[in-house]
Design an enzyme around this catalytic site. Structure first.
Site, short mmCIF file in Angstrom:
data_model
loop_
_atom_site.label_atom_id
_atom_site.label_comp_id
_atom_site.label_asym_id
_atom_site.label_seq_id
_atom_site.Cartn_x
_atom_site.Cartn_y
_atom_site.Cartn_z
N PRO A 107 26.56 -32.47 33.30
CA PRO A 107 25.60 -31.65 32.54
C PRO A 107 25.69 -31.97 31.05
CG PRO A 107 26.83 -30.29 34.10
CD PRO A 107 27.46 -31.66 34.12
N THR A 108 24.56 -32.27 30.42
CA THR A 108 24.59 -32.73 29.03
C THR A 108 25.02 -31.63 28.09
OG1 THR A 108 22.24 -32.23 28.92
CG2 THR A 108 22.85 -34.55 29.13
N ASN A 109 24.73 -30.39 28.47
CA ASN A 109 25.08 -29.28 27.58
C ASN A 109 26.36 -28.59 28.05
OD1 ASN A 109 23.59 -28.67 29.79
ND2 ASN A 109 22.80 -26.78 28.96
N CYS A 110 27.18 -29.35 28.77
CA CYS A 110 28.46 -28.83 29.23
C CYS A 110 29.45 -29.06 28.11
CB CYS A 110 28.87 -29.60 30.49
SG CYS A 110 30.29 -28.96 31.33
N LEU A 111 29.66 -28.04 27.27
CA LEU A 111 30.43 -28.25 26.04
C LEU A 111 31.93 -28.16 26.29
CD1 LEU A 111 28.21 -26.14 23.65
CD2 LEU A 111 28.14 -28.60 24.00
#
Lengths: 111, 121
Positions: A107-111
């Site tokens: 997930p790209t917004n998995c910080l």
């Protein structure tokens, strides 16, 4: 991360264990990826894996935790649309681990 | 926990000429995942992000398809500058995003001024 060897074919993984080529995914690959996370796949796991793949087809992105919970709730019912249910299936980070086993990108917004 | 400030993301660029549109979307999704759901205003060429598109030929992911995930990330209203649409000869019906409500904004200046913080993409 070491590559997978499935039925004599080598499946390349990135350094965090995500598939390098999404088209390499198969149920056997999912089993092997799950085994690396010490997860034995049950019918509940497969339901969520299929939903993750639907999510990716629909939106062309991997979900973060909150949208995943919401999406599961919409499709599998409120009983399963809860973070505790997903945490039990794919600890410790359901969006990330679930996406990995379902063969989606991180997930790209998995910080 | 302090009261969170109201946050607006401005999407000002057409989807594929540069990476602004994608950066904006990713910032909005990241905010939403962190419980800081912003409002989103499509303005100037940003309104083109909401139109049907097929970027397979240039090897890009479909941005509008990604935008369709906004409602499930908690952004259920998409604000669109009415004047930007009109000057480009577009109609609101061309902008439909399933699950989201499109609201046209007439006085964008006043609208933007109503937010504590504005991110511009």
């Amino acid at each position: 991360m070491k590559n997978l060897l499935i039925e004599g074919k080598e499946i390349p993984l990135d350094k965090e264990g995500f598939l390098r080529h999404l088209e390499d995914w198969s149920p056997q690959v999912a089993e092997a990826l799950a085994a690396q996370e010490n997860i034995a796949l049950t019918e509940d796991h497969w339901d969520v894996i299929r939903l993750l793949q639907d999510f990716y087809r629909e939106f062309e992105l991997s979900p973060a935790m909150r949208p995943l919970v919401k999406y599961v709730g919409q499709h599998l019912g409120a009983e399963k649309g809860r973070s505790i249910f997903l945490m039990q299936l794919f600890p410790p980070s359901p969006a990330k681990i679930g996406s990995k086993i379902a063969g989606l990108p991180k997930p790209t917004n998995c910080l | 926990m302090v009261d969170s400030k109201s946050l607006l993301a401005l999407c000002r660029h057409a989807p594929y000429g540069n990476s602004m549109a994608r950066e904006g979307l990713e910032a909005v999704l990241a905010c939403a995942a962190m419980d800081q759901t912003p409002e989103v205003l499509f303005i100037n060429d940003g309104v083109f992000q909401l139109m049907e598109q097929n970027p397979v030929a240039i090897g890009e992911k479909n941005l509008r398809r990604n935008l369709q995930a906004l409602p499930i990330f908690g952004v259920e209203t998409l604000f669109v500058c009415e004047n930007s649409l009109r000057t480009r000869g577009l109609k609101p019906e061309q902008l439909e995003i399933p699950g989201a409500e499109v609201k046209l904004v007439k006085d964008t200046g006043a609208f933007i001024a109503g937010f504590d913080q504005v991110l511009s993409f």
